[in-house]
Motif scaffolding. Structure first.
Motif, PDB file in Angstrom:
ATOM      1  N   LEU A  32      -4.502  15.843  -0.835  1.00 51.07           N
ATOM      2  CA  LEU A  32      -3.809  15.280  -2.272  1.00 51.07           C
ATOM      3  C   LEU A  32      -4.700  14.215  -2.815  1.00 51.07           C
ATOM      4  CD1 LEU A  32      -0.095  14.302  -0.480  1.00 51.07           C
ATOM      5  CD2 LEU A  32      -0.807  16.362  -2.088  1.00 51.07           C
ATOM      6  N   LEU A  33      -5.431  13.459  -2.266  1.00 49.30           N
ATOM      7  CA  LEU A  33      -6.482  12.478  -2.874  1.00 49.30           C
ATOM      8  C   LEU A  33      -7.327  13.311  -3.942  1.00 49.30           C
ATOM      9  CD1 LEU A  33      -7.409   9.685  -3.135  1.00 49.30           C
ATOM     10  CD2 LEU A  33      -8.908  10.044  -1.239  1.00 49.30           C
ATOM     11  N   LEU A  34      -7.854  14.490  -3.177  1.00 47.02           N
ATOM     12  CA  LEU A  34      -8.978  15.217  -3.886  1.00 47.02           C
ATOM     13  C   LEU A  34      -8.239  16.281  -5.114  1.00 47.02           C
ATOM     14  CD1 LEU A  34     -11.626  15.509  -1.157  1.00 47.02           C
ATOM     15  CD2 LEU A  34     -11.486  13.996  -2.961  1.00 47.02           C
ATOM     16  N   LEU A  35      -7.282  16.564  -4.879  1.00 48.27           N
ATOM     17  CA  LEU A  35      -6.509  17.516  -5.758  1.00 48.27           C
ATOM     18  C   LEU A  35      -6.626  17.489  -7.091  1.00 48.27           C
ATOM     19  CD1 LEU A  35      -4.850  20.382  -5.367  1.00 48.27           C
ATOM     20  CD2 LEU A  35      -2.908  18.931  -5.827  1.00 48.27           C
ATOM     21  N   PRO A  36      -6.659  16.008  -7.562  1.00 50.86           N
ATOM     22  CA  PRO A  36      -6.785  16.148  -8.983  1.00 50.86           C
ATOM     23  C   PRO A  36      -8.289  16.463  -9.673  1.00 50.86           C
ATOM     24  CG  PRO A  36      -5.903  14.043  -8.271  1.00 50.86           C
ATOM     25  CD  PRO A  36      -6.176  15.039  -7.100  1.00 50.86           C
TER      26      PRO A  36
END
Length: 537
Positions: free
Chosen positions: A354-358
């Protein structure tokens, strides 16, 4: 001298040592007739970072005879420069800011950032660093590996040409922006500082962060340093008259073309050079045996290693687990998998997801992953798009770093560290070193410096001359003797360090190169404060 703001001068000096271009901004507060450039230091926190950089340079004597004085920073000699016919200038008021604001307006004001909102910029910079690591590791480096395989070139050639040119593209765009829109001139000290940063600091960090002891071959280092010194001498000669003609820029750009052509025949040149060295060695007198031809040398095997096979197919290491290298070989992808957006199983992996998804989602949608066999043929598109994303992330990093510097003078040192760490040169070199490609990392570091001298510097100069009726582009040669002396001394000491470590990239080599860079910074600061005097004067 500089007594009013020593910390500000120190921070700005260190920052300039890592930049390839110095900016000069004009201020109406420059005084004429032997007076000094004065500015209330309290106003620094209320104005832009670029204007604050001028105010740090107070306390200089300037000569009369000009209506406006150009103020700019040299990492070796802080000084003021009077504009000449080849470098027109326009006076701007402090309220107007620089001639061209290279960064958009920030969402928060200076007062709001001082109240604590600056922490968002710090977190954003950390996220941009992770984003640079992702795009370099997942797309840029694998694309370079496929190019190596398609062109059948060794790792050092790929690093010195393909990787060096790709990761230097953001600095080229910045140079173009600087020359055409920001009324600035290139300084010889900046070119020296960027070269020393790439060759000493980045290489030292690669050696220090390597997973295992790696071997360096002497030929790529000799080849690249020879070209670098040749082009640096040309640059010094062209800087002597404080102007670069259009044909001088053309000569430097032709030099890079020569460098690329030489890389095409790198293997033949290496074998020929080693054959000459073999003939020059003293041969024992043997009357019964005829003189044998010099043995063939495997260019990918370090000196002293067993040369058990002919020139191998290009290999790009993907992992370095337990000392075993796996990579791209013969068109097969081993040891790595394409980027996947599949939901992971564990909570820790889900949090990272979730942290690296953007950052991963836009890359996954826009950049073909060459580790997927179906997308392997789009390696050129991947290479170009990954460079574009590197430019975007680098720009945002510079933007937020600039805003942090505006917030408080004490935060400038953190901005300096950010500029040095969040650097595509450092990130890509460390990545390939940890994958086992020492020659690629070192060659790319020197190759980036060559690219700066022969493309990033002369191309904007040439375009400027062509767009202004072949007028010469103004540059600054102040401190050229000290800069040249420092560069030569540091390169000699770096070579001595590599030879002392027996051409092994280990912790000792990393520590020695980083120490040399620190010494370079300290000596440059001492020159800037005029504590020591250049022995060439």
């Amino acid at each position: 001298m500089f007594g009013r703001c020593p910390s500000g001068v120190l921070f700005w000096t260190l920052f300039q040592l890592t930049m390839s271009v110095q900016l000069d901004y004009l201020s109406p507060e420059s005084q004429i007739g032997g007076k000094t450039f004065k500015r209330d230091i309290k106003m620094m926190s209320q104005e832009s970072t670029d204007q604050a950089n001028q105010w740090f340079q107070g306390g200089h004597d300037i000569s009369s005879g000009s209506e406006s004085i150009g103020i700019y920073a040299d990492p070796l000699t802080f000084h003021t420069e009077q504009p000449d016919a080849s470098h027109s200038s326009t006076t701007v008021s402090p309220d107007d800011g620089p001639l061209f604001n290279r960064f958009p307006a920030d969402l928060f004001s200076v007062e709001q950032r001082r109240e604590g909102w600056v922490i968002l910029h710090v977190l954003g910079i950390m996220y941009m660093f992770v984003s640079l690591v992702v795009v370099c590791d997942e797309f840029f480096v694998p694309a370079v590996g496929v190019i190596m395989d398609m062109l059948a070139i060794p790792e050092d050639v790929a690093g010195a040409s393909v990787m060096a040119a790709g990761r230097s593209f953001p600095s080229l765009l910045f140079c173009l922006l600087t020359v055409f829109f920001m009324d600035s001139r290139v300084n010889i000290g900046g070119l020296v500082g960027s070269g020393v940063y790439s060759i000493l600091f980045v290489t030292g960090m690669c050696a220090g962060l390597s997973r295992s002891v790696l071997h360096l071959t002497w030929w790529p280092l000799l080849r690249d340093l020879s070209f670098y010194l040749l082009y640096f001498i040309l640059v010094v000669l062209f800087f002597l008259d404080n102007a670069v003609m259009w044909w001088e820029s053309g000569i430097l750009m032709a030099g890079y073309t020569l460098y690329v052509i030489f890389m095409k025949f790198n293997t033949q040149a290496e074998l020929a050079f080693k054959s000459i060295l073999h003939k020059l060695k003293p041969v024992q007198t043997q009357t019964d045996n005829p003189v044998e031809a010099p043995p063939k040398v495997n260019v990918d095997v370090p000196l002293g290693a067993d040369d058990t096979e002919a020139f191998p197919k290009t290999v790009l290491c993907i992992s370095d687990t337990d000392g075993k290298n796996e990579g791209l070989e013969g068109g097969q992808v081993r040891g790595d998998t394409p980027l996947s957006l599949r939901w992971p199983d564990t909570r820790c992996q889900q949090a990272v997801y979730l942290l690296l998804l953007p950052v991963r989602l836009p890359l996954w949608l826009t950049v073909p992953d060459v580790r997927n066999q179906k997308s392997r043929r789009f390696y050129a598109v991947t290479f170009l798009l990954s460079i574009l994303w590197i430019c975007v992330f680098s720009y945002v990093t510079h933007w937020w770093t600039d805003k942090i510097g505006e917030t408080a003078t004490a935060l400038r040192f953190m901005g300096i560290l950010v500029m040095g760490i969040c650097n595509p040169d450092l990130i890509t070199s460390v990545i390939v070193t940890r994958k086992g490609l020492a020659n690629m990392a070192v060659s790319s570091n020197v190759g980036s410096s060559i690219f700066s001298l022969t493309v990033s510097f002369p191309l904007p100069m040439l375009l400027y001359s062509l767009s202004h009726g072949l007028a010469p582009a103004a540059v600054s040669s102040d401190g050229i003797s000290c800069s040249t002396l420092l560069l030569l001394v540091m390169l000699v000491l770096a070579i001595v360090s590599i030879v002392s470590c027996k051409q092994k990239m280990n912790k000792a080599l990393g520590a020695s190169l980083v120490l040399l860079y620190i010494i370079f910074v300290i000596i440059s600061i001492l020159f800037g404060f005029e504590i020591i005097v250049c022995p060439l004067f």
